[in-house]
Design a protein around this motif. Structure first.
Motif, PDB file in Angstrom:
ATOM      1  N   ASN A  40      -6.484   3.821  -7.698  1.00  0.00           N
ATOM      2  CA  ASN A  40      -6.520   2.820  -6.622  1.00  0.00           C
ATOM      3  C   ASN A  40      -6.450   3.476  -5.254  1.00  0.00           C
ATOM      4  OD1 ASN A  40      -6.699   0.753  -8.385  1.00  0.00           O
ATOM      5  ND2 ASN A  40      -4.540   0.196  -8.316  1.00  0.00           N
ATOM      6  N   VAL A  99      -7.823  -3.453  -6.692  1.00  0.00           N
ATOM      7  CA  VAL A  99      -6.677  -2.691  -6.202  1.00  0.00           C
ATOM      8  C   VAL A  99      -5.525  -3.638  -5.910  1.00  0.00           C
ATOM      9  CG1 VAL A  99      -5.867  -1.227  -4.345  1.00  0.00           C
ATOM     10  CG2 VAL A  99      -8.182  -0.937  -5.233  1.00  0.00           C
ATOM     11  N   ILE A 100      -5.820  -4.657  -5.098  1.00  0.00           N
ATOM     12  CA  ILE A 100      -4.785  -5.604  -4.690  1.00  0.00           C
ATOM     13  C   ILE A 100      -4.132  -6.259  -5.909  1.00  0.00           C
ATOM     14  CG2 ILE A 100      -4.346  -7.710  -3.381  1.00  0.00           C
ATOM     15  CD1 ILE A 100      -5.230  -5.711  -1.454  1.00  0.00           C
ATOM     16  N   TYR A 135      -5.020  -7.856   9.074  1.00  0.00           N
ATOM     17  CA  TYR A 135      -6.340  -8.014   8.464  1.00  0.00           C
ATOM     18  C   TYR A 135      -6.542  -7.048   7.305  1.00  0.00           C
ATOM     19  CZ  TYR A 135     -11.331  -8.477   7.960  1.00  0.00           C
ATOM     20  OH  TYR A 135     -12.557  -8.699   7.443  1.00  0.00           O
ATOM     21  N   PHE A 136      -5.797  -5.940   7.314  1.00  0.00           N
ATOM     22  CA  PHE A 136      -6.073  -4.865   6.373  1.00  0.00           C
ATOM     23  C   PHE A 136      -6.168  -5.293   4.899  1.00  0.00           C
ATOM     24  CE2 PHE A 136      -4.993  -1.163   3.797  1.00  0.00           C
ATOM     25  CZ  PHE A 136      -6.074  -0.372   4.137  1.00  0.00           C
ATOM     26  N   PRO A 137      -5.226  -6.098   4.362  1.00  0.00           N
ATOM     27  CA  PRO A 137      -5.315  -6.452   2.941  1.00  0.00           C
ATOM     28  C   PRO A 137      -6.621  -7.139   2.559  1.00  0.00           C
ATOM     29  CG  PRO A 137      -3.183  -7.061   3.803  1.00  0.00           C
ATOM     30  CD  PRO A 137      -4.010  -6.660   4.981  1.00  0.00           C
ATOM     31  N   ALA A 138      -7.349  -7.678   3.531  1.00  0.00           N
ATOM     32  CA  ALA A 138      -8.608  -8.350   3.186  1.00  0.00           C
ATOM     33  C   ALA A 138      -9.676  -7.349   2.750  1.00  0.00           C
ATOM     34  CB  ALA A 138      -9.108  -9.150   4.389  1.00  0.00           C
ATOM     35  N   ILE A 139      -9.523  -6.090   3.109  1.00  0.00           N
ATOM     36  CA  ILE A 139     -10.614  -5.151   2.890  1.00  0.00           C
ATOM     37  C   ILE A 139     -10.677  -4.553   1.485  1.00  0.00           C
ATOM     38  CG2 ILE A 139     -11.837  -3.172   3.838  1.00  0.00           C
ATOM     39  CD1 ILE A 139     -10.261  -3.652   6.399  1.00  0.00           C
ATOM     40  N   PRO A 140      -9.567  -4.030   0.935  1.00  0.00           N
ATOM     41  CA  PRO A 140      -9.722  -3.412  -0.390  1.00  0.00           C
ATOM     42  C   PRO A 140     -10.076  -4.425  -1.470  1.00  0.00           C
ATOM     43  CG  PRO A 140      -7.670  -2.722   0.631  1.00  0.00           C
ATOM     44  CD  PRO A 140      -8.210  -3.865   1.445  1.00  0.00           C
ATOM     45  N   SER A 141     -10.697  -3.933  -2.513  1.00  0.00           N
ATOM     46  CA  SER A 141     -11.126  -4.766  -3.632  1.00  0.00           C
ATOM     47  C   SER A 141      -9.957  -5.505  -4.265  1.00  0.00           C
ATOM     48  CB  SER A 141     -11.762  -3.844  -4.669  1.00  0.00           C
ATOM     49  OG  SER A 141     -11.903  -4.493  -5.881  1.00  0.00           O
ATOM     50  N   TRP A 142     -10.247  -6.678  -4.820  1.00  0.00           N
ATOM     51  CA  TRP A 142      -9.233  -7.403  -5.573  1.00  0.00           C
ATOM     52  C   TRP A 142      -8.704  -6.578  -6.730  1.00  0.00           C
ATOM     53  CZ3 TRP A 142      -5.749 -10.794  -4.950  1.00  0.00           C
ATOM     54  CH2 TRP A 142      -5.927 -11.877  -4.109  1.00  0.00           C
ATOM     55  N   TYR A 177      -7.358 -12.649   8.079  1.00  0.00           N
ATOM     56  CA  TYR A 177      -8.683 -13.140   8.451  1.00  0.00           C
ATOM     57  C   TYR A 177      -8.590 -14.512   9.130  1.00  0.00           C
ATOM     58  CZ  TYR A 177     -13.370 -15.018   7.871  1.00  0.00           C
ATOM     59  OH  TYR A 177     -14.577 -15.605   8.102  1.00  0.00           O
ATOM     60  N   PHE A 228       0.831  -1.202   0.000  1.00  0.00           N
ATOM     61  CA  PHE A 228       0.000   0.000   0.000  1.00  0.00           C
ATOM     62  C   PHE A 228       0.870   1.257   0.000  1.00  0.00           C
ATOM     63  CE2 PHE A 228      -2.555  -3.376   1.754  1.00  0.00           C
ATOM     64  CZ  PHE A 228      -3.654  -3.303   0.933  1.00  0.00           C
ATOM     65  N   ALA A 230     -16.019  -3.334  -2.506  1.00  0.00           N
ATOM     66  CA  ALA A 230     -14.992  -4.018  -3.270  1.00  0.00           C
ATOM     67  C   ALA A 230     -15.562  -4.826  -4.428  1.00  0.00           C
ATOM     68  CB  ALA A 230     -14.211  -4.942  -2.336  1.00  0.00           C
TER      69      ALA A 230
END
Lengths: 289, 299
Positions: free
Chosen positions: A260, B122-123, B113-120, B175, A36, A219
């Motif tokens: 993003n 973005v990730i 846990y943070f990476p679980a939240i943004p949309s795929w 998670y 990030f 999302a």
């Protein structure tokens, strides 16, 4: 004394393994945040700097990447997509919370024949994956003339979700039955009991459900793509950013990263302000994948 | 008696939204989908029953076979890692509580846990660049130890599916770790204390106490991971298909999406949906059947 007690509670004393584990954990935490940080830095680079990525820091932050995105010369301003996302997500959150709280209330507090069948169905339906229902849903929405509108993303939320019902039902069941009886003696109807007595006690699980819904809707890719399709006035932010990555800005990945960042920013703000609720929501969401 | 009748009425009125939803979004669609699987249905004309033609087509469809294999390959890598690694991290987290206390420990969990939240979206996009050959950060880091130029996500490369699975583990780690962490807190301390008296080391503690005691949670994570591996549309669409429209590295869900919403072949796509659903159910049933062997329930 307290530290001895704490050590005892945790098993062993602080040993070499504890220190090694903590270091690994902290390194892991960095790996969770690094992408990030990279994204934010990359969104401030020039195109040349982006493609020569050995330098992590941009020489001069290119804020115009953002202005370009937010106020494009042609096409819709980015704010439109932001508002679409807020609208869809917000209404879905309201719908889910309202409908699930009402249905779960009836299933937990009112006795009527067949309610176990309804609850049983809700439990089973969680295992039915979306790919099986997706195509017929598309055709049903097509018949209703809802394709290319926001309705397919909003209306189903008002029809309650099995997950929300199961989640809230367990909390309703912890509220003592005497409260209902007392209210009934005072002449209150079921709706008054629901709205005046139960809802105020349910604030915390309701916020949890709202957060889980936010996470899911903000999302979401597949449903907006199928149901809104080419109607770009109604695109959510995710669809717009997808367009950036495949459409006119194909060779401008730094703009894509700026998009993003804008998509993640509200999530970060919400995450920091509502962190305890996020933690609680994971703890209660055991069944949700 | 009057009271009871009005209770019934209110009850049915309150659950109405869900009953409508269940019929409109689940029961009727599931039946329609089952019927469509045996029809030729291209939207413009009504579905025509064609018996087992779709199944015959499916068996001869090379693209389907590729997607089918990819989905299994992806699941076989993703599920075991997603089950084991978060457990290891949860155990390490419970050790680290001695050094990182209270609020800080909570924040540490939150960061994971943070990476679980943004949309795929973005990730996925970010990881495409992080895993890029030469300029990607991952190659740069490996480069510290020697020259590295791996095209992790190269089209049709051997590394693409494992790379995707690992990125998915990275996103889902926090998670699962959190669910494990709750489970770890339910293991009675007395077990660890008596183990300490016997002088066992960290590995023996993990192997002989934690793993058997945590097994009901492990079982839950296995089930969740299987279902997300078979439904991993978002990731595969973003990281593979959205970049180049080739079918060589597709997931079944992406292939289903293409068949249904680009080629509007609803009958055939419905059959694909049921096939992937069946795969998921079979794997889940096998896991359920085997649970007696390894899941340890409290009496």
């Amino acid at each position: 004394m307290a530290s001895i007690a704490a050590n005892k509670r945790n098993g062993t004393k602080i040993g070499v393994s504890t220190i090694i584990f903590t270091i690994i954990l902290l390194l892991g935490a960095i790996s969770m945040l690094l992408p990030f940080v990279w994204m934010i830095l990359a969104s401030l680079k020039t195109n040349g700097e982006f493609l020569n990525a050995f330098k992590w820091l941009p020489a001069a932050p290119q804020w115009e990447n953002y202005t370009r995105l937010l106020f494009p010369e042609k096409g819709h301003p980015f704010m439109l997509y932001f508002f679409n996302s807020v609208k869809v997500t917000g209404l879905a959150m309201i719908g889910t919370v309202l409908s699930c709280s009402l249905v779960a209330f009836a299933l937990a507090r009112i006795s009527f024949p067949g309610k176990n069948i309804v609850f049983g169905f809700a439990v089973i339906s969680i295992f039915l994956p979306s790919q099986v229902t997706m195509i017929p849903q598309f055709l049903i929405f097509k018949e209703l003339g809802w394709l290319g509108t926001h309705y397919p993303l909003i209306i189903p939320a008002f029809l309650a979700s099995a997950f929300g019902i199961i989640l809230l039902r367990q909390f309703y069941r912890t509220i003592p039955k005497e409260m209902d009886e007392a209210a009934k003696v005072d002449g209150a109807g079921w709706f008054t009991i629901y709205s005046r007595i139960h809802l105020p006690l349910m604030i915390s699980p309701l916020i949890t459900l709202a957060i889980l819904t936010f996470q899911e809707k903000w999302a979401e890719i597949l449903y907006p793509m199928i149901f809104i399709g080419k109607n770009s006035d109604l695109w959510t932010m995710v669809l717009k950013i997808r367009d950036l990555s495949t459409g006119q800005y194909n060779s401008r990945p730094e703009l894509e990263m700026a998009g993003n960042v804008l998509l993640v920013l509200p999530v970060i703000i919400l995450f920091i302000t509502a962190q305890p609720y996020f933690v609680k929501s994971i703890a209660t969401s055991g069944v949700k994948g | 008696m009057r009271r009871k009748a009005s209770d019934y009425f209110t009850g049915y009125l309150f659950i109405m939204p869900y009953v409508i939803g269940a019929f409109m979004l689940f029961i009727i669609p599931a039946c329609m989908s089952l019927y469509y699987s045996f029809t030729r249905f291209k939207v413009i004309s009504p579905p025509m029953f064609n018996g087992l033609d779709n199944i015959r087509m499916l068996l001869a469809d090379q693209l389907f076979m590729t997607a089918f294999k990819n989905t299994w390959y992806y699941s076989l890598i993703y599920v075991p890692i997603q089950v084991v690694i978060p457990l290891v991290f949860a155990v390490m987290l419970s050790y680290s509580k001695k050094l990182i206390r209270g609020k800080w420990s909570e924040w540490l969990r939150a960061i994971y846990y943070f990476p679980a939240i943004p949309s795929w979206f973005v990730i996925g996009m970010v990881w495409i660049w992080l895993l890029a050959p030469e300029i990607g950060i991952v190659n740069q880091i490996i480069g510290w130890f020697g020259k590295s130029d791996i095209a992790f996500l190269g089209i049709g490369s051997d590394s693409i599916i494992p790379s995707l699975a690992l990125v998915a583990v990275w996103k889902g780690l926090g998670y699962a770790m959190f669910i494990y962490f709750i489970g770890l807190n339910n293991i009675p301390d007395s077990l660890y204390e008596s183990a300490e008296i016997d002088g066992v080391n960290v590995w023996q503690r993990f192997r002989n106490i934690t793993v058997p005691m945590i097994s009901p949670t492990t079982f839950l994570i296995v089930i969740i991971s299987i279902s997300s591996a078979f439904q991993a549309f978002d990731q595969h669409f973003t990281m593979v298909f959205n970049r180049y429209n080739k079918y060589s590295d597709t997931h079944l869900m992406v292939y289903l999406y293409e068949k249904a919403f680009r080629f509007m072949d609803m009958g055939y796509a419905s059959l694909i949906a049921w096939v992937s659903f069946l795969c998921m159910i079979i794997v889940t049933l096998i896991v359920l059947f085997l649970q007696k062997r390894w899941v340890h329930y409290e009496e």
